[in-house]
Write an enzyme that holds these catalytic residues in place. Structure first.
Site, PDB file in Angstrom:
ATOM      1  N   TYR A  37       0.811  -1.220   0.000  1.00  0.00           N
ATOM      2  CA  TYR A  37       0.000   0.000   0.000  1.00  0.00           C
ATOM      3  C   TYR A  37       0.847   1.275   0.000  1.00  0.00           C
ATOM      4  O   TYR A  37       1.739   1.443   0.827  1.00  0.00           O
ATOM      5  CB  TYR A  37      -0.945   0.039   1.209  1.00  0.00           C
ATOM      6  CG  TYR A  37      -2.032  -1.037   1.185  1.00  0.00           C
ATOM      7  CD1 TYR A  37      -2.325  -1.758   0.034  1.00  0.00           C
ATOM      8  CD2 TYR A  37      -2.758  -1.332   2.329  1.00  0.00           C
ATOM      9  CE1 TYR A  37      -3.303  -2.737   0.021  1.00  0.00           C
ATOM     10  CE2 TYR A  37      -3.743  -2.310   2.324  1.00  0.00           C
ATOM     11  CZ  TYR A  37      -4.002  -3.021   1.159  1.00  0.00           C
ATOM     12  OH  TYR A  37      -4.966  -3.995   1.146  1.00  0.00           O
TER      13      TYR A  37
HETATM   14  N1  LIG Z   1      -6.903  -7.914   0.486  1.00  0.00           N
HETATM   15  C1  LIG Z   1      -7.134  -7.173  -0.571  1.00  0.00           C
HETATM   16  O1  LIG Z   1      -6.887  -7.563  -1.713  1.00  0.00           O
HETATM   17  C2  LIG Z   1      -7.706  -5.803  -0.379  1.00  0.00           C
HETATM   18  C3  LIG Z   1      -8.128  -5.066  -1.498  1.00  0.00           C
HETATM   19  C4  LIG Z   1      -8.672  -3.810  -1.276  1.00  0.00           C
HETATM   20  C5  LIG Z   1      -8.775  -3.298   0.007  1.00  0.00           C
HETATM   21  N2  LIG Z   1      -8.330  -4.027   1.067  1.00  0.00           N
HETATM   22  C6  LIG Z   1      -8.416  -3.487   2.448  1.00  0.00           C
HETATM   23  O2  LIG Z   1      -9.752  -3.075   2.679  1.00  0.00           O
HETATM   24  C7  LIG Z   1      -9.765  -1.717   3.102  1.00  0.00           C
HETATM   25  C8  LIG Z   1     -11.062  -1.077   2.662  1.00  0.00           C
HETATM   26  O3  LIG Z   1     -11.166  -1.167   1.248  1.00  0.00           O
HETATM   27  P1  LIG Z   1     -11.757   0.025   0.406  1.00  0.00           P
HETATM   28  O4  LIG Z   1     -11.033   1.282   0.731  1.00  0.00           O
HETATM   29  O5  LIG Z   1     -11.809  -0.421  -1.002  1.00  0.00           O
HETATM   30  O6  LIG Z   1     -13.224   0.089   1.058  1.00  0.00           O
HETATM   31  P2  LIG Z   1     -14.582   0.721   0.516  1.00  0.00           P
HETATM   32  O7  LIG Z   1     -15.390   0.987   1.733  1.00  0.00           O
HETATM   33  O8  LIG Z   1     -15.191  -0.127  -0.528  1.00  0.00           O
HETATM   34  O9  LIG Z   1     -14.160   2.088  -0.158  1.00  0.00           O
HETATM   35  C9  LIG Z   1     -13.666   3.137   0.610  1.00  0.00           C
HETATM   36  C10 LIG Z   1     -13.758   4.433  -0.200  1.00  0.00           C
HETATM   37  O10 LIG Z   1     -15.118   4.772  -0.422  1.00  0.00           O
HETATM   38  C11 LIG Z   1     -15.299   6.171  -0.215  1.00  0.00           C
HETATM   39  N3  LIG Z   1     -16.132   6.304   1.006  1.00  0.00           N
HETATM   40  C12 LIG Z   1     -15.965   5.650   2.190  1.00  0.00           C
HETATM   41  N4  LIG Z   1     -16.935   5.960   3.052  1.00  0.00           N
HETATM   42  C13 LIG Z   1     -17.746   6.836   2.429  1.00  0.00           C
HETATM   43  C14 LIG Z   1     -18.920   7.513   2.826  1.00  0.00           C
HETATM   44  N5  LIG Z   1     -19.446   7.333   4.036  1.00  0.00           N
HETATM   45  N6  LIG Z   1     -19.511   8.343   1.932  1.00  0.00           N
HETATM   46  C15 LIG Z   1     -18.971   8.517   0.701  1.00  0.00           C
HETATM   47  N7  LIG Z   1     -17.859   7.904   0.264  1.00  0.00           N
HETATM   48  C16 LIG Z   1     -17.245   7.066   1.122  1.00  0.00           C
HETATM   49  C17 LIG Z   1     -13.912   6.754  -0.068  1.00  0.00           C
HETATM   50  O11 LIG Z   1     -13.405   6.972  -1.391  1.00  0.00           O
HETATM   51  P3  LIG Z   1     -13.144   8.418  -2.060  1.00  0.00           P
HETATM   52  O12 LIG Z   1     -11.800   8.845  -1.661  1.00  0.00           O
HETATM   53  O13 LIG Z   1     -13.245   8.116  -3.490  1.00  0.00           O
HETATM   54  O14 LIG Z   1     -14.198   9.365  -1.536  1.00  0.00           O
HETATM   55  C18 LIG Z   1     -13.144   5.597   0.534  1.00  0.00           C
HETATM   56  O15 LIG Z   1     -11.748   5.683   0.345  1.00  0.00           O
HETATM   57  C19 LIG Z   1      -8.487  -1.135   2.514  1.00  0.00           C
HETATM   58  O16 LIG Z   1      -8.051   0.029   3.187  1.00  0.00           O
HETATM   59  C20 LIG Z   1      -7.534  -2.270   2.704  1.00  0.00           C
HETATM   60  O17 LIG Z   1      -7.063  -2.289   4.047  1.00  0.00           O
HETATM   61  C21 LIG Z   1      -7.816  -5.279   0.891  1.00  0.00           C
END
Ligand SMILES: NC(=O)c1ccc[n+]([C@@H]2O[C@H](COP(=O)([O-])OP(=O)(O)OC[C@H]3O[C@@H](n4cnc5c(N)ncnc54)[C@H](OP(=O)(O)O)[C@@H]3O)[C@@H](O)[C@H]2O)c1
Length: 367
Positions: free
Chosen positions: A57
Site C-alpha cells: 500500500y
Molecule cells: N486484500 C485485498 O486484496 C484488499 C483489497 C482492497 C482493500 N483491502 C483493504 O480493505 C480496506 C477497505 O477497502 P476500500 O477502501 O476499497 O473500502 P470501501 O469501503 O469499498 O471504499 C472506501 C472508499 O469509499 C469512499 N467512502 C468511504 N466511506 C464513504 C462515505 N461514508 N460516503 C462517501 N464515500 C465514502 C472513499 O473513497 P473516495 O476517496 O473516493 O471518496 C473511501 O476511500 C483497505 O483500506 C484495505 O485495508 C484489501
C-alpha cells in the site's frame, strides 16, 4: 464498538476494522499524513482496535504512517495490526515477490521495520501466486508464529480449494491455522457466498471483508453516464487502471445502487451505513474493513452498527444483489435437492441443538 473473536482464536477484534490503503497520497486517491492521522485518532477514540495495511500500500507509506501513529499514541498493546505480503519489492527479481519461503521471510522483516514493531498481530498472504504449494506457505507462517514475529495468520484473495487445502494441512500437521480469509464482499460483489461462507463455517476460520462499499460506489456518489459512470472519487481516478476490483460501473450495480438508495431513505440512514450494516451481518463475517479518505466518511461509516435492517428491507437488498448461479451450484438449489430428499423438508438444526450436544474430543462434531 462490538468485538468478535477472529475465527477460532482468542484474538478479539472490532467488527469494524480500519483499512489504511488510503494512508498516503502516493497512488493519487489517498489521504495525506495529517488527514490519515485524523482517521486513525477518530477510529481509536470510537473504540476500534483492528487496523489493516500491506507492504504494497502506497509504496510502504501506509505501513510507515500506521507504525508512526501507533508509536505516537503509545497504543501498541491495544491495537491489532494486520499486514500482508505477496507483491514484488524489486522489479525483475522473481523471488522479491510471491508466496515462497524466501519472499515471506524477506517481506516480514520489511513490514516489521516500516511498522516499527517487533511483532505483527495478523500476517496475511495477500494474493495467490499460482505456484507456491500451500504446505510451503503454512509451514513458513507457522515458523513465524513460533519465532514470535507473528501472532496469527490468514489468507487473502486465494481460490477456495487452496484455502481449504492450506487449512486442512495446518490442522493435520498441527501448524498455526488460518484465522481469517480477507475477501472482497459487498452488495456489489457476492461471489464469495458460493464457497467461502461454507468454508469459514466448516473449516473453523472467519471472513474479513474488504471493499464493503465497492470502492465508494455504494455510497451513492457515482451516477450512470455515457462513459459508464461519473462522480468524483477513487473510481473515477482509476477508471482506466485495468484492475478488475475497480470495474464497478455495470447495469447490475446501478440497479443495486438504486434499490440501496430507497432502502437507506426508508431507514433514515446513509447508503454507506446500510451497505456496511448489510455485509457486517452476513454469515461467517468476523470483521469488515471500512476505508475512508475524509473524516466525515469515517464518522458516517462508524455509525453502521447502530441499527438493524428489518426483514422486508433486507429481502429487497438480497434480491437485487443476488449473484447469478452457475454449475455446480444450480444443483444445490431447492428444486434439484428435492429430488434427493424425496420432497421431505430437512431444515437447519436450531442453534440450541449445536450448543447443547456438541461433544468436544470425541470426534462427534454435529455441525
Ligand atoms: N486484500 C485485498 O486484496 C484488499 C483489497 C482492497 C482493500 N483491502 C483493504 O480493505 C480496506 C477497505 O477497502 P476500500 O477502501 O476499497 O473500502 P470501501 O469501503 O469499498 O471504499 C472506501 C472508499 O469509499 C469512499 N467512502 C468511504 N466511506 C464513504 C462515505 N461514508 N460516503 C462517501 N464515500 C465514502 C472513499 O473513497 P473516495 O476517496 O473516493 O471518496 C473511501 O476511500 C483497505 O483500506 C484495505 O485495508 C484489501
Amino acid at each position: 464498538m462490538d468485538y468478535y473473536t477472529l475465527g477460532n482464536t482468542g484474538l478479539k477484534v472490532s467488527r469494524l476494522a480500519l483499512g489504511t490503503m488510503t494512508f498516503g497520497d502516493d497512488w493519487g486517491w489517498g489521504a495525506d499524513e495529517a488527514s490519515a492521522r485524523q482517521l486513525f485518532d477518530t477510529y481509536l477514540a470510537a473504540g476500534g482496535n483492528f487496523f489493516d495495511t500491506a507492504d504494497l500500500y502506497t509504496n510502504g507509506n501506509s505501513e510507515r504512517m500506521l507504525g508512526q501513529f501507533v508509536r505516537e499514541t503509545k497504543s501498541r498493546d491495544r491495537v491489532v495490526l494486520a499486514t500482508k505480503f505477496s507483491y514484488s519489492a524489486e522489479p525483475g527479481n522473481p523471488n522479491a515477490g510471491g508466496n515462497g519461503r524466501k519472499n515471506i521471510l524477506r517481506a516480514v522483516e520489511g513490514s516489521l521495520q516500516r511498522l516499527g514493531t517487533d511483532y505483527i498481530d495478523l500476517y496475511l498472504l495477500h494474493t495467490w501466486d499460482q505456484v507456491t504449494p500451500a504446505a510451503e506457505v503454512m509451514h513458513t507462517l507457522d515458523t513465524l508464529v513460533r519465532s514470535g514475529k507473528v501472532r496469527y495468520v490468514g489468507l487473502s484473495d486465494v481460490p477456495a480449494w487452496y484455502a481449504a487445502q492450506a487449512q486442512t494441512l495446518a490442522q493435520e500437521r498441527h501448524l498455526e491455522p488460518i484465522s481469517t480469509l480477507q475477501l472482497e464482499y459487498s452488495l456489489a460483489e457476492r461471489s464469495i457466498e458460493f464457497e467461502y461462507t461454507a468454508l469459514a463455517k466448516h473449516l473453523g476460520t472467519s471472513i474479513m471483508v474488504w471493499s464493503p462499499l465497492a470502492s465508494g460506489l455504494l455510497s451513492g456518489k457515482y451516477k450512470p453516464s455515457q462513459n459508464g459512470g461519473a462522480g468524483s472519487g477513487r473510481l473515477s481516478t482509476v477508471a482506466d487502471s485495468g484492475n478488475p476490483a475497480f470495474d464497478k460501473f455495470t447495469e447490475k450495480n446501478w440497479a443495486v445502487v438504486a434499490e440501496l438508495e430507497q432502502v437507506a431513505q426508508a431507514l433514515g440512514r446513509s447508503m454507506a451505513q446500510v451497505a456496511v450494516n448489510w455485509v457486517v451481518n452476513r454469515p461467517g463475517v468476523a470483521a469488515v474493513l471500512v476505508g475512508a479518505t475524509k473524516l466525515h466518511q469515517l464518522e458516517d461509516n462508524l455509525g453502521a452498527l447502530e441499527f438493524e435492517i428489518p426483514p422486508e428491507l433486507q429481502q429487497r437488498l438480497d434480491r437485487v444483489s443476488r449473484p447469478a448461479i452457475h454449475f455446480p451450484y444450480t444443483f444445490f438449489e431447492p428444486g434439484l435437492q428435492g429430488m434427493i430428499t424425496g420432497g421431505a423438508t430437512v431444515g437447519d438444526k436450531p442453534a440450541s441443538y449445536h450448543s447443547q450436544v456438541r461433544v468436544e474430543g470425541e470426534g462427534a462434531g454435529v455441525e
